[in-house]
Structure formats: structure tokens, C-alpha cells
Design a protein around this motif. Structure first.
Motif, PDB file in Angstrom:
ATOM      1  N   THR A 149      65.320   2.315  42.878  1.00  0.00           N
ATOM      2  CA  THR A 149      64.657   3.099  41.995  1.00  0.00           C
ATOM      3  C   THR A 149      65.251   4.161  41.492  1.00  0.00           C
ATOM      4  OG1 THR A 149      62.546   2.324  42.934  1.00  0.00           O
ATOM      5  CG2 THR A 149      62.276   4.174  41.576  1.00  0.00           C
TER       6      THR A 149
ATOM      7  N   HIS B  17      46.859  12.384  42.784  1.00  0.00           N
ATOM      8  CA  HIS B  17      46.483  11.031  42.236  1.00  0.00           C
ATOM      9  C   HIS B  17      47.198  10.738  41.011  1.00  0.00           C
ATOM     10  CE1 HIS B  17      44.290  14.174  39.804  1.00  0.00           C
ATOM     11  NE2 HIS B  17      44.207  13.242  38.852  1.00  0.00           N
TER      12      HIS B  17
ATOM     13  N   CYS C 127      50.577  10.458  40.598  1.00  0.00           N
ATOM     14  CA  CYS C 127      52.014   9.897  40.695  1.00  0.00           C
ATOM     15  C   CYS C 127      51.777   8.457  40.937  1.00  0.00           C
ATOM     16  CB  CYS C 127      52.259  10.467  42.147  1.00  0.00           C
ATOM     17  SG  CYS C 127      52.961  11.971  42.088  1.00  0.00           S
ATOM     18  N   THR C 128      52.925   7.653  40.074  1.00  0.00           N
ATOM     19  CA  THR C 128      52.796   6.176  40.328  1.00  0.00           C
ATOM     20  C   THR C 128      53.606   5.792  41.549  1.00  0.00           C
ATOM     21  OG1 THR C 128      54.828   6.185  39.193  1.00  0.00           O
ATOM     22  CG2 THR C 128      53.111   6.438  37.920  1.00  0.00           C
ATOM     23  N   GLU C 129      53.550   4.649  41.867  1.00  0.00           N
ATOM     24  CA  GLU C 129      54.338   4.283  43.055  1.00  0.00           C
ATOM     25  C   GLU C 129      55.870   4.518  42.877  1.00  0.00           C
ATOM     26  OE1 GLU C 129      54.489   2.880  46.920  1.00  0.00           O
ATOM     27  OE2 GLU C 129      52.623   3.106  45.610  1.00  0.00           O
ATOM     28  N   ARG C 130      56.273   4.236  41.532  1.00  0.00           N
ATOM     29  CA  ARG C 130      57.737   4.443  41.142  1.00  0.00           C
ATOM     30  C   ARG C 130      57.855   6.034  41.363  1.00  0.00           C
ATOM     31  NH1 ARG C 130      60.710   6.356  36.843  1.00  0.00           N
ATOM     32  NH2 ARG C 130      62.992   5.242  37.087  1.00  0.00           N
ATOM     33  N   GLN C 131      57.038   6.849  40.854  1.00  0.00           N
ATOM     34  CA  GLN C 131      57.365   8.321  41.183  1.00  0.00           C
ATOM     35  C   GLN C 131      57.396   8.762  42.581  1.00  0.00           C
ATOM     36  OE1 GLN C 131      54.219   9.587  38.657  1.00  0.00           O
ATOM     37  NE2 GLN C 131      55.748  10.160  37.010  1.00  0.00           N
ATOM     38  N   ARG C 132      56.582   7.919  43.479  1.00  0.00           N
ATOM     39  CA  ARG C 132      56.604   8.249  45.180  1.00  0.00           C
ATOM     40  C   ARG C 132      57.784   7.751  45.490  1.00  0.00           C
ATOM     41  NH1 ARG C 132      51.467   8.905  47.991  1.00  0.00           N
ATOM     42  NH2 ARG C 132      52.378   7.592  49.244  1.00  0.00           N
ATOM     43  N   ASP C 133      58.411   6.645  45.067  1.00  0.00           N
ATOM     44  CA  ASP C 133      59.658   6.008  45.649  1.00  0.00           C
ATOM     45  C   ASP C 133      60.898   7.123  45.272  1.00  0.00           C
ATOM     46  OD1 ASP C 133      58.260   4.037  46.606  1.00  0.00           O
ATOM     47  OD2 ASP C 133      58.798   2.428  44.901  1.00  0.00           O
TER      48      ASP C 133
ATOM     49  N   THR D 245      60.633   9.664  47.502  1.00  0.00           N
ATOM     50  CA  THR D 245      61.281   9.261  48.906  1.00  0.00           C
ATOM     51  C   THR D 245      62.675   9.553  49.120  1.00  0.00           C
ATOM     52  OG1 THR D 245      59.192   8.346  49.383  1.00  0.00           O
ATOM     53  CG2 THR D 245      60.876   7.723  50.710  1.00  0.00           C
TER      54      THR D 245
ATOM     55  N   TRP E 284      55.130  10.409  54.666  1.00  0.00           N
ATOM     56  CA  TRP E 284      53.871  10.800  53.786  1.00  0.00           C
ATOM     57  C   TRP E 284      52.795  11.073  54.654  1.00  0.00           C
ATOM     58  CZ3 TRP E 284      54.230  11.383  48.847  1.00  0.00           C
ATOM     59  CH2 TRP E 284      55.351  10.964  47.992  1.00  0.00           C
TER      60      TRP E 284
END
Length: 168
Positions: free
Chosen positions: A3, A138, A140-146, A149, A160
Motif C-alpha cells: 500500500t 471514523h 479513515c479508510t482501510e487503505r489509510q489505516r494500512d 501502520t 491499534w
């Protein structure tokens, strides 16, 4: 790092923790052209310029093409710095490593749609052996969380947490 490999990262602040994260990202293979750093102190910029990353005195120039912005400033200047990010867009994730600045404050300085991750790396991160706790709003997208990380994984392990208060 899949990512993050397709993303650019801007650091606002070039102190020890930002430098550790940048060096970790470079070790992990993130290309130099994808890292941008802004700091008002020429000496700090010069240190990071020796690594080959792009450096700026102007925060807005550094974040212009970034997918992720790491806020790595002293807590006492965080509000001023964030409020002056005129080019910050909700599609960019703001990742704060500023100690003691809660998510509510960060959100009030940006927009209601701003993706924000708050994290607390610890000092062993300076040696690549750290542990960072993260919490996302709320937006944040999954991509942004990835992406968050992967950035914090550059200096150790990540965890997390279920609520913002758990970071304190």
C-alpha cells in the motif's frame, strides 16, 4: 509495504522521531522521491537532505502531493501548524505523533471529513525497536489505516487500540 509503495509521505517536523521514521521507511525500501519533509529550521532540513529526501521550509509545499502527512512537531505548536495547512485535503490521512494532542483537538483544527490517525510511538522507536499504539477516526479508510501502520512499522511494532483515550 504494498500500500505504501504507491503512496507519498510528507513529514511536518524533522526531529528525532521523524528522522527515525524516515530512515526506517528508506530501509524498508520506500523510494526517496516519495518522502517530503518540512521544517522551519534549516539545520534540521540539511540533516535530512543528506539522505536524499525532498526538504522544504514551507509545510504546504511538502504536503501538496502527499497521501499521508505525519505531524511530528512539539505539542505546543501543533495547533498553529495544523491550522496553517491550507492545502490539507480529506483524501490525505493526517498521522499525528505529537504527544498529548487528542483526536478531538486535531479534528477541530481540520475539517469534519479529515482522515486522522493519532499514534504514540515510544522512545525505543528511535532505535527501530519501538512499539506504537494507533487510533483512527471514523473518516479513515482501510487503505489509510494500512498506510499509517506501514509508516509506524518502520520503527518497530504497531498496535491499534479501540479508543483515543487508550493512547494516554
Amino acid at each position: 509495504m504494498q500500500t505504501l509503495a504507491n503512496s507519498s509521505v510528507a513529514f511536518i517536523g524533522a526531529g528525532n522521531m521523524a528522522s527515525s521514521l524516515i530512515q526506517g521507511l528508506l530501509r524498508d525500501g520506500l523510494p526517496l522521491r516519495q518522502i517530503h519533509v518540512a521544517d522551519p529550521i534549516a539545520e534540521q532540513r540539511d540533516k535530512l537532505a543528506t539522505l536524499g529526501v525532498a526538504v522544504y521550509a514551507d509545510n504546504n509545499l511538502a504536503i501538496a502531493s502527499a497521501d499521508a502527512i505525519v505531524l511530528a512537531v512539539k505539542p505546543q505548536v501543533a495547533q498553529k501548524v495544523v491550522c496553517e495547512l491550507n492545502d490539507l485535503r480529506p483524501s490525505q490521512v493526517l498521522i499525528s505523533i505529537a504527544a498529548g494532542i487528542n483526536l478531538e483537538s486535531l479534528a477541530s483544527w481540520t475539517s469534519a471529513e479529515q482522515a486522522i490517525v493519532r499514534c504514540m510511538p515510544n522512545t525505543p522507536a528511535l532505535l527501530g525497536a519501538g512499539m506504537s499504539a494507533l487510533y483512527a477516526n471514523h473518516c479513515c479508510t482501510e487503505r489509510q489505516r494500512d498506510i499509517a501502520t506501514q509508516i509506524l512499522d518502520a520503527t518497530g511494532d504497531t498496535l491499534w487500540v479501540p479508543e483515543d483515550g487508550a493512547l494516554d
